[in-house]
Scaffold this active site. Structure first.
Site, mmCIF file in Angstrom:
data_model
loop_
_atom_site.group_PDB
_atom_site.id
_atom_site.type_symbol
_atom_site.label_atom_id
_atom_site.label_comp_id
_atom_site.label_asym_id
_atom_site.label_seq_id
_atom_site.Cartn_x
_atom_site.Cartn_y
_atom_site.Cartn_z
ATOM 1 N N GLN A 83 24.243 78.487 8.154
ATOM 2 C CA GLN A 83 25.002 79.092 9.259
ATOM 3 C C GLN A 83 25.285 80.576 9.007
ATOM 4 O O GLN A 83 26.272 81.124 9.509
ATOM 5 C CB GLN A 83 26.318 78.331 9.483
ATOM 6 C CG GLN A 83 26.136 76.995 10.186
ATOM 7 C CD GLN A 83 25.524 77.124 11.590
ATOM 8 O OE1 GLN A 83 25.305 78.217 12.109
ATOM 9 N NE2 GLN A 83 25.228 75.989 12.198
ATOM 10 N N SER A 84 24.420 81.227 8.244
ATOM 11 C CA SER A 84 24.629 82.641 7.922
ATOM 12 C C SER A 84 24.591 83.547 9.164
ATOM 13 O O SER A 84 23.613 83.539 9.919
ATOM 14 C CB SER A 84 23.527 83.078 6.946
ATOM 15 O OG SER A 84 23.455 84.484 6.872
#
Ligand SMILES: Cc1ncc(COP(=O)(O)O)c(C=O)c1O
Length: 353
Positions: A83-84
């Protein structure tokens, strides 16, 4: 020439592509200011553009992708959690520059097949080449264990005639972080125009590039008045983390050809607001996410900006920030995490009783 014009001139020499909309807005949080007896301002890096999702990576990418273009690269590698924000922002910026994004993502939270969310969903819409790696601890550790994989893919792409530009976790090389020297100059310039003399400047700190850049900007401006405070959001070794960020700030100053170097107390860092860990929410931080939403109608995320805002509010409540102080909170973006897996959003996702 004044310090700010000289700083901007030195930074410009690095070269950058235009990706965001600057200056980002700088506004007062009236209701919170009244309630806590301080003068609280917010700098909206969440509004940096160019997509709906903005955030602090855009300033870094303007410098990094200019360098990629200069080097004749057509492919960008970068690294982060599944989920960067950084990976998604890098992918969007790479597409904008006509380059192919290749993402190496450590699964701290396992994505669920058939229910791909938030940044990973955007990565998929952007058509990135996505490699999901089994997490073996921090994202940094996961990446360190997989360097052979990256090199192999780089060699394959080279054999096909492609040239890869490598952007490390968070885009926090001195060149990328230089974007936040510019942010410091821009923000303090906006404050000065409004007649403000800020005593405190709070930011979230993860890979440390944002804090390093701000420290370089503060040094370029010879600002000894404003206390720069980083709130860490991942478990770090305090003995090496702060010194490493200060070294990076000095590397930025060296890169742009400035003579100044940072003072030992150019910033301070609190490690008290990480909670259970990176991408792991906790109630007190989520309470302050709800506070900002309910008092000011603004959103933060549970991984970065929410924990940093909570750290600042806690220090305000405890009197670390004296009444009457002028305080700037840097909103670094990241609200896409509000639409991620339940492990990341915690009790924000619960319906009120
Ligand atoms: C929303 C958000 N805020 C803050 C940070 C931390 O910035 P830095 O990695 O430069 O310390 C990040 C990094 O990924 C981020 O995505």
């Amino acid at each position: 020439m004044d310090y700010s014009s000289r700083g901007i001139e030195l930074l410009r020499k690095l070269g950058k592509v235009s990706l965001g909309f600057y200056p980002t807005p700088f506004t007062r949080l009236d209701r919170l200011s009244d309630e806590y007896g301080i003068n609280l301002w917010i700098k909206r890096e969440d509004f940096s553009g160019a997509t709906l999702f903005g955030g602090n990576k855009v300033r870094k990418l303007e410098y990094l992708l200019s360098d990629a273009k200069k080097q004749g690269c057509d492919t960008v590698f970068t690294y982060g959690a599944t989920q960067s924000n950084h990976a998604m922002e890098t992918a969007a910026a790479a597409r904008r520059c006509g380059m192919k994004p290749v993402l190496w993502l450590g699964a701290i939270v396992e994505p669920k097949a058939g229910d791909i969310r938030a940044n990973l969903l955007l990565d998929s819409i952007l058509g990135c080449e996505i490699h999901i790696l089994k997490s073996i601890g921090s994202t940094r550790e996961t990446m360190a264990a997989n360097t052979a994989l990256f090199e192999k893919r780089k060699a394959e792409l080279a054999a096909e005639g492609h040239k890869v530009y490598d952007i490390p976790i968070g885009g926090s090389t001195p060149r990328g972080a230089a974007g936040f020297a510019e942010c410091w100059i821009e923000t303090l310039g906006q404050a000065a125009t409004l007649g403000l003399k800020p005593e405190f400047f709070y930011t979230c700190t993860g890979s440390g590039g944002t804090l390093a850049g701000l420290a370089a900007g503060k040094t370029l401006m010879h600002d000894t008045r404003t206390a720069l405070r980083g709130i860490a959001v991942g478990k770090k070794d305090p003995a090496t983390y702060g010194p490493g960020i200060r070294e990076k700030a000095d590397a930025i100053l060296e890169l742009i050809g400035a003579e100044e170097r940072t003072d030992p107390d150019v910033f301070s860092i609190s490690h008290d607001y990480v909670g259970p860990g990176y991408e792991k929410p906790y109630r007190e931080a989520n309470d302050d996410i709800r506070l900002l939403a309910r008092k000011e109608g603004l959103f933060l995320d549970p991984v970065y900006s929410g924990k940093a805002f909570h750290g600042m509010m806690d220090e305000i409540r405890k009197g670390v920030v004296p009444k009457g102080s002028t305080v700037i909170y840097l909103h670094t973006g990241g609200a896409t995490a509000l639409f991620s897996e339940s492990e990341i959003i915690g009790d924000l996702g619960e319906l009120p009783a």
